[in-house]
Design a protein around this motif. Structure first.
Motif, short mmCIF file in Angstrom:
data_model
loop_
_atom_site.label_atom_id
_atom_site.label_comp_id
_atom_site.label_asym_id
_atom_site.label_seq_id
_atom_site.Cartn_x
_atom_site.Cartn_y
_atom_site.Cartn_z
N GLN A 122 2.26 -7.26 46.85
CA GLN A 122 1.55 -6.15 47.26
C GLN A 122 1.90 -5.55 48.76
OE1 GLN A 122 -0.56 -4.85 44.92
NE2 GLN A 122 0.22 -6.81 43.88
N GLY A 123 2.81 -6.35 49.40
CA GLY A 123 3.30 -5.78 50.70
C GLY A 123 2.71 -6.42 51.83
N ALA A 124 1.72 -7.28 51.49
CA ALA A 124 0.91 -7.91 52.63
C ALA A 124 1.84 -9.14 53.61
CB ALA A 124 -0.32 -8.40 52.41
N LYS A 125 1.63 -9.12 54.75
CA LYS A 125 2.39 -10.44 55.25
C LYS A 125 1.08 -11.58 55.21
CE LYS A 125 6.05 -8.97 57.28
NZ LYS A 125 6.71 -8.47 56.30
N VAL A 126 1.84 -12.73 54.86
CA VAL A 126 0.88 -13.91 54.94
C VAL A 126 1.04 -14.90 55.98
CG1 VAL A 126 0.46 -15.95 53.33
CG2 VAL A 126 0.92 -13.67 52.37
N LEU A 127 0.06 -15.49 56.64
CA LEU A 127 0.12 -16.18 57.64
C LEU A 127 -0.79 -17.59 57.19
CD1 LEU A 127 -0.09 -17.55 60.49
CD2 LEU A 127 -1.99 -16.07 60.90
N ALA A 128 0.02 -18.65 57.07
CA ALA A 128 -0.58 -19.97 56.62
C ALA A 128 -1.09 -20.87 57.73
CB ALA A 128 0.54 -20.59 55.72
N ILE A 129 -2.21 -21.29 57.61
CA ILE A 129 -2.87 -22.29 58.48
C ILE A 129 -2.94 -23.66 57.51
CG2 ILE A 129 -4.87 -23.24 59.84
CD1 ILE A 129 -5.29 -20.26 60.57
N ARG A 139 6.05 -22.81 52.92
CA ARG A 139 7.43 -22.27 52.84
C ARG A 139 7.49 -20.77 52.23
NH1 ARG A 139 9.05 -24.92 48.51
NH2 ARG A 139 7.65 -26.60 48.69
N GLU A 140 6.21 -20.88 51.55
CA GLU A 140 6.37 -19.37 50.89
C GLU A 140 5.42 -18.26 51.80
OE1 GLU A 140 5.18 -19.01 46.73
OE2 GLU A 140 6.31 -20.70 46.26
N SER A 141 5.17 -18.62 52.89
CA SER A 141 4.44 -17.62 53.92
C SER A 141 5.30 -17.08 54.92
CB SER A 141 3.09 -18.45 54.47
OG SER A 141 2.32 -18.85 53.67
N ASP A 142 4.99 -15.99 55.29
CA ASP A 142 5.80 -15.39 56.40
C ASP A 142 5.60 -16.01 57.81
OD1 ASP A 142 6.66 -12.59 54.93
OD2 ASP A 142 4.59 -12.73 54.59
N ALA A 143 4.30 -16.58 57.93
CA ALA A 143 4.35 -17.33 59.13
C ALA A 143 3.47 -18.41 59.18
CB ALA A 143 3.56 -16.20 60.07
N VAL A 144 3.40 -19.58 59.92
CA VAL A 144 2.77 -20.66 59.78
C VAL A 144 2.04 -21.02 60.92
CG1 VAL A 144 2.84 -22.97 58.98
CG2 VAL A 144 4.54 -21.54 58.03
N LEU A 145 1.09 -21.65 61.15
CA LEU A 145 0.34 -22.17 62.26
C LEU A 145 0.17 -23.60 61.72
CD1 LEU A 145 -0.15 -21.82 65.19
CD2 LEU A 145 -2.49 -21.24 64.42
#
Ligand code: M6R
Length: 368
Positions: A122-129, A139-145
Motif C-alpha cells: 500500500q506504499g507505507a514504510k515499515v520500521l521493524a523493531i 530483511r523485508e522492512s525498510d528500516a530496522v532498530l
C-alpha cells in the motif's frame, strides 16, 4: 547456558537490566542527541509521517500498546496498535505517509510478516523493531532498530518485551527530535531517566523472594484478574498472558476504568486481583486506580497491588503490596511488569509445570 538458574525463563527475567541497558547503548552522541543511523530510512520520510500503525502479536503487541501512549504524547502523531493477523483483513487506511512499526522478537512470526507485506504494497514504510539479526521481518522492512536482548529461549517472552518497550521509546524520542521537539524537551533528560531503569529493575529482582513466596502459596488458584490504567493497562494484559501460558490458570487483564462496565460482576469473596497502580505524582490517574482497588476490596477481592515506593494511599486496601522504584509515568511498564513475570514463572514452577516449554506453544509462530 542457564547461568545457574533452574529455567531459561528465570535466567531471562534476570537478564532484563542488561537487555534494557544494551538496547540503549551507543544510540546517542556526546551532545545527548539520539543517533539511529542504522535505521537506513530517509529522515524526510520520518518528518512527514502522519500516522503510525504498530503491527505485532502477543507480548510484542503489548509493547506496541505501551508505545502508543509514549509516542502520541511526545510526537502528537496518531498511533494505532493492531494485532498483525487482523491488520490486512480489515482494509486498513495505509498510504505513503503511514509508518508501520512491526515489533517481533523472532522476526519470523508469519502473521506479522504478512502484515508488513500488505503495508508495503500500500506504499507505507515499515520500521521493524526486532531482536533476531537477519530474520525475515528485518530483511523485508525498510528500516530496522534491533533490540539487544540477546537470544531468548523460553517460549514466554520477558527480556525481549522490556527491550521492545525501550526501543519504542527510542523511536518516539527520535521522531520528536527529527520533528524539532515541538511537544517535549530535548531527549537528554528522557535518556537520562531511561538510563536509570536497569538499576531499578535490578532492585525488583533483588526482592523477588517476596513475590515467589506469594506465588507458591497460590498454586491452587483457578482464576486471577489483572487491572491497570493508562500504561498500566497493557501491563495488566501482559500479566494475564504470562499466567495463562505458563501456569494454565484462567487470567484476564482489564482496563481498570472498564470494571464497572461489566467485569466487576466477576468479583466475589477471595477472587485474586492484581492492580497496577500509576505513580501518585500523577494524582488524577492514581486516585482513579485507588478507587478501583477500594471498589473490589469492598466486594471481597484479595488485592495484590503493584505500587511505587512511598505510595502509602494503597496500603490500606492491599492484601499484598509489591513495591517498584519511582519512575516517570510513561516508563513505568519497565518496572511494573517485572513482579508479574516473576509471579507467573514461580507459580508455574510451584505447580511442577515446564516453565520454558509450556504445552501447545511454539517459540516462534511461523504459520498464519
Ligand atoms: O517473535 P514474536 O515477538 O513476533 O512473537 C510474538 C508472540 O508470538 C509472542 O510474544 C508470544 O505471545 C509469547 N509466547 C508471549 O510470551
Amino acid at each position: 547456558v542457564k547461568d545457574g538458574f533452574d529455567t531459561f525463563m528465570d535466567k531471562e527475567i534476570h537478564d532484563q537490566p542488561k537487555a534494557v541497558a544494551d538496547t540503549l547503548l551507543g544510540r546517542h552522541d556526546d551532545d545527548g542527541d539520539l543517533v539511529l543511523d542504522e535505521l537506513r530510512v530517509d529522515e524526510s520520510v520520518l518528518r512527514t509521517v502522519d500516522k503510525i500503525i504498530v503491527v505485532a502479536c502477543g507480548t510484542a503487541a503489548y509493547a506496541g500498546h505501551v508505545a502508543k501512549y509514549a509516542v502520541e504524547h511526545w510526537c502528537r502523531i496518531p498511533v494505532e496498535v493492531e494485532l498483525a493477523h487482523e491488520f490486512r483483513y480489515r482494509d486498513p487506511v495505509v498510504n505513503v505517509r503511514t509508518l508501520v512499526v512491526a515489533i517481533s522478537q523472532s522476526g519470523e512470526t508469519m502473521d506479522t510478516i504478512m502484515a508488513i507485506r500488505h503495508a508495503r504494497e500500500q506504499g507505507a514504510k515499515v520500521l521493524a523493531i526486532v531482536n533476531t539479526h537477519g530474520s525475515t521481518i528485518a530483511r523485508e522492512s525498510d528500516a530496522v532498530l534491533y533490540t539487544h536482548a540477546g537470544p531468548e529461549v523460553a517460549v514466554a517472552s520477558t527480556k525481549a518485551f522490556l527491550a521492545q518497550i525501550t526501543a519504542c521509546y527510542l523511536v518516539g524520542l527520535y521522531l520528536s527530535q527529527l520533528r524539532g521537539y515541538k511537544y517535549v524537551d530535548e531527549v537528554a533528560g528522557y535518556l537520562d531517566e531511561l538510563g536509570k531503569l536497569p538499576a531499578k529493575i535490578q532492585d525488583i529482582l533483588d526482592r523477588e523472594g517476596e513475590i515467589k513466596a506469594v506465588a507458591e502459596a497460590m498454586k491452587d488458584t483457578s482464576s486471577v484478574l489483572f487491572l491497570g490504567r493508562h500504561v498500566g493497562y497493557p501491563v495488566a494484559l501482559e500479566g494475564a498472558l504470562k499466567l495463562k501460558e505458563l501456569a494454565y490458570i484462567h487470567a484476564e487483564g482489564f482496563a481498570a476504568g472498564e470494571l464497572k462496565h461489566g467485569p466487576i460482576a466477576l468479583i466475589e469473596p477471595g477472587q485474586p486481583v492484581f492492580v497496577v497502580v500509576p505513580t501518585p505524582r500523577r494524582p488524577t490517574l492514581h486516585n482513579k486506580v485507588v478507587s478501583n482497588i477500594q471498589e473490589i476490596r469492598a466486594r471481597g477481592a484479595r488485592t495484590f497491588v503493584i505500587a511505587e515506593e512511598g505510595d502509602e494511599a494503597v496500603t490500606e486496601y492491599a492484601d499484598v503490596v509489591f513495591r517498584v522504584p519511582q519512575t516517570p509515568t510513561l516508563m513505568m511498564p519497565l518496572v511494573t511488569v517485572v513482579p508479574l513475570q516473576i509471579f507467573a514463572c514461580a507459580l508455574a514452577g510451584a505447580k511442577g509445570l515446564d516453565v520454558d516449554q509450556p504445552r501447545n506453544l511454539a517459540k516462534s509462530v511461523t504459520v498464519e
